[in-house]
Design an enzyme around this catalytic site. Structure first.
Site, PDB file in Angstrom:
ATOM      1  N   GLY A 137       0.829  -1.199   0.000  1.00 29.75           N
ATOM      2  CA  GLY A 137       0.000   0.000   0.000  1.00 29.75           C
ATOM      3  C   GLY A 137       0.862   1.247   0.000  1.00 29.75           C
ATOM      4  O   GLY A 137       0.469   2.305   0.498  1.00 29.75           O
ATOM      5  N   ALA A 138       2.044   1.131  -0.603  1.00 26.41           N
ATOM      6  CA  ALA A 138       3.045   2.199  -0.539  1.00 26.41           C
ATOM      7  C   ALA A 138       2.610   3.468  -1.254  1.00 26.41           C
ATOM      8  O   ALA A 138       3.132   4.551  -0.981  1.00 26.41           O
ATOM      9  CB  ALA A 138       4.371   1.712  -1.123  1.00 26.41           C
ATOM     10  N   GLY A 139       1.668   3.378  -2.180  1.00 32.26           N
ATOM     11  CA  GLY A 139       1.191   4.554  -2.894  1.00 32.26           C
ATOM     12  C   GLY A 139       0.060   5.260  -2.184  1.00 32.26           C
ATOM     13  O   GLY A 139      -0.413   6.295  -2.640  1.00 32.26           O
ATOM     14  N   GLY A 140      -0.375   4.691  -1.046  1.00 32.88           N
ATOM     15  CA  GLY A 140      -1.502   5.256  -0.323  1.00 32.88           C
ATOM     16  C   GLY A 140      -1.140   6.397   0.600  1.00 32.88           C
ATOM     17  O   GLY A 140       0.023   6.777   0.747  1.00 32.88           O
ATOM     18  N   PHE A 141      -2.150   6.938   1.254  1.00 32.94           N
ATOM     19  CA  PHE A 141      -2.021   8.094   2.133  1.00 32.94           C
ATOM     20  C   PHE A 141      -0.994   7.852   3.245  1.00 32.94           C
ATOM     21  O   PHE A 141      -0.097   8.664   3.474  1.00 32.94           O
ATOM     22  CB  PHE A 141      -3.406   8.403   2.714  1.00 32.94           C
ATOM     23  CG  PHE A 141      -3.467   9.559   3.665  1.00 32.94           C
ATOM     24  CD1 PHE A 141      -2.804  10.743   3.402  1.00 32.94           C
ATOM     25  CD2 PHE A 141      -4.224   9.460   4.820  1.00 32.94           C
ATOM     26  CE1 PHE A 141      -2.883  11.819   4.280  1.00 32.94           C
ATOM     27  CE2 PHE A 141      -4.310  10.525   5.699  1.00 32.94           C
ATOM     28  CZ  PHE A 141      -3.637  11.698   5.434  1.00 32.94           C
ATOM     29  N   VAL A 142      -1.114   6.715   3.928  1.00 32.95           N
ATOM     30  CA  VAL A 142      -0.186   6.376   5.010  1.00 32.95           C
ATOM     31  C   VAL A 142       1.102   5.778   4.458  1.00 32.95           C
ATOM     32  O   VAL A 142       2.199   6.083   4.934  1.00 32.95           O
ATOM     33  CB  VAL A 142      -0.845   5.403   6.004  1.00 32.95           C
ATOM     34  CG1 VAL A 142       0.151   4.960   7.082  1.00 32.95           C
ATOM     35  CG2 VAL A 142      -2.063   6.039   6.656  1.00 32.95           C
ATOM     36  N   LYS A 187     -11.038  -6.139   8.558  1.00 30.68           N
ATOM     37  CA  LYS A 187      -9.878  -5.635   9.295  1.00 30.68           C
ATOM     38  C   LYS A 187      -9.719  -6.375  10.630  1.00 30.68           C
ATOM     39  O   LYS A 187      -8.598  -6.668  11.061  1.00 30.68           O
ATOM     40  CB  LYS A 187     -10.001  -4.131   9.541  1.00 30.68           C
ATOM     41  CG  LYS A 187      -9.906  -3.281   8.288  1.00 30.68           C
ATOM     42  CD  LYS A 187      -8.533  -3.364   7.637  1.00 30.68           C
ATOM     43  CE  LYS A 187      -7.493  -2.548   8.337  1.00 30.68           C
ATOM     44  NZ  LYS A 187      -6.212  -2.480   7.595  1.00 30.68           N
ATOM     45  N   TYR A 208     -16.004  -3.960   5.851  1.00 28.78           N
ATOM     46  CA  TYR A 208     -14.737  -3.306   6.194  1.00 28.78           C
ATOM     47  C   TYR A 208     -14.299  -3.605   7.632  1.00 28.78           C
ATOM     48  O   TYR A 208     -13.196  -4.128   7.832  1.00 28.78           O
ATOM     49  CB  TYR A 208     -14.789  -1.802   5.953  1.00 28.78           C
ATOM     50  CG  TYR A 208     -13.520  -1.123   6.427  1.00 28.78           C
ATOM     51  CD1 TYR A 208     -12.307  -1.348   5.779  1.00 28.78           C
ATOM     52  CD2 TYR A 208     -13.513  -0.302   7.567  1.00 28.78           C
ATOM     53  CE1 TYR A 208     -11.126  -0.763   6.235  1.00 28.78           C
ATOM     54  CE2 TYR A 208     -12.339   0.279   8.017  1.00 28.78           C
ATOM     55  CZ  TYR A 208     -11.150   0.035   7.354  1.00 28.78           C
ATOM     56  OH  TYR A 208      -9.980   0.590   7.818  1.00 28.78           O
TER      57      TYR A 208
END
Length: 377
Positions: free
Chosen positions: A10-15, A163, A159
């Site tokens: 998820g490296a392109g995400g917000f976090v 999680k 969701y």
């Protein structure tokens, strides 16, 4: 931790982007692999520049891959010391198909854990969510909650369920024997609602308000929350990565979960959005709104209609009971356990976080005005 390598999903995400930017400052880090499916999109070409222009001695490798591709994950994990797993589908409105959410959030996590075992990765940090803990009812007050209270979300919505089950899988995998005979150590971090520059949720709220003459929709005035700034969330992941590799700290961290908050004041989400945006002329909707119990039962009615129509028509309500509860509960948590075990202290103060986020909101306002000027010409 001499010569360690890290894979971030998820490296392109917000976090994920913030984690990468902090990771490359780690002195002993040799390589960081940034994995994300989003790199395939032409619109995200700027991410290549964001990562490739980082000032770092560590090698930065961009991987375009799918979290559901088990064989690809196994190759991506070869030679890796630590995995930081942030890839997820976030959806509380029922926009994304249920199976897609379960596949990415749960099956993807299970795939990654198995890849770590096969590639002999010794540390795994999971970016979980406070939604794993609840809230289950807007009538229940949780103020400065902590890990020992063992809160657990009971909503069946895909969701929070995905999680919750993914986090359970991660913590249960702690102590797994690796292919080379070593041991996998895991932990999970549960951030509060994450804010900051480039937040997709805040961006949507501001754009909607701009289309509504600067009026912020007041839908969360009954809440008391403690949002957390994105850089502080990223910092907690870095400390967890260090801790799981530290022989002195690791035994206390293994198999544990931690709430991640900071010193952002407790307030309603409505007041929070107003505080961040008032400098740019935004104001809260002062018109009459439904009482919370009536709003909740209206959500139930809309969900019932959606269910009855499902055989012939897909009707998606504008809101549901889970969202009403999520947005209108007193639900805050302390970061004392992370402070004790990880050495976590917020890097960015509330005043600095507020200023940075507000300045970014200002750029959204100017972009909107420029778009209107272009259309009027």
């Amino acid at each position: 931790m001499p010569g360690w390598n890290c894979l971030v999903t998820g490296a392109g995400g917000f976090v994920g982007q913030r984690i990468i930017k902090m990771l490359v400052q780690e002195k002993e880090l040799q390589e960081v692999r940034a994995l994300d499916k989003v790199f395939r999109r032409k619109a995200s070409k700027d991410l290549f520049f964001v990562f490739t222009e980082l000032q770092t001695k560590a090698k930065v490798t961009l991987l375009e891959g799918d979290i559901l591709d088990a064989q690809y994950l196994r190759r991506a994990c070869q030679g890796i010391s630590v995995v930081i797993h942030t890839a997820a589908v976030i959806d509380v409105l029922g926009v994304v198909p249920k199976q897609t959410i379960l596949d990415v959030n749960l099956k993807g996590t299970q795939n990654l854990l198995e890849a770590c075992v096969q590639a002999s990765v010794t540390a795994f940090i999971f970016c979980s969510s406070v939604d794993v803990a609840g809230p289950n009812s807007y009538k229940t007050i949780v103020l400065n909650g902590h890990e020992e209270e063992r809160h657990e979300n009971t909503w069946p919505d895909p969701y929070p369920y995905s999680k919750k089950m993914a986090e359970k899988a991660v913590l249960a995998a702690n102590g797994s024997i690796l292919k080379n005979g070593g041991t996998l150590h895991t932990c999970a971090l549960r951030p509060m609602y994450i804010y900051g520059e480039r937040s997709p949720f805040i961006s949507n709220i501001i754009i909607m308000a701009l289309k509504n003459k600067g009026i912020l929709s007041a839908t969360s005035k009954f809440s008391i929350a403690n949002p957390v700034y994105v850089d502080n969330v990223a910092w907690a992941h870095i400390l967890a990565a260090r801790g799981l590799q530290d022989p002195k700290k690791s035994p206390n961290i293994q198999g544990q979960f931690y709430y991640v908050s900071d010193d952002t004041p407790h307030q309603s989400y409505d007041d929070f959005y107003y505080t961040l945006s008032k400098e740019w002329g935004f104001h809260l909707d002062s018109s009459w709104s439904l009482p919370l119990p009536m709003l909740y039962w209206l959500a139930f009615l809309l969900e019932t209609v959606s269910f009855l129509l499902s055989p012939v028509y897909r009707y998606r309500p504008l809101f549901n009971r889970h969202l009403v509860t999520l947005a209108n509960s007193t639900f805050t948590f302390t970061y004392k356990k992370a402070q004790r075990d990880l050495g976590y202290e917020p890097l960015i103060s509330w005043e600095e976080a507020k200023q940075k986020t507000s300045e970014w909101i200002g750029t959204l306002v100017w972009q909107h005005r420029e778009t209107l000027d272009t259309k009027s010409q």
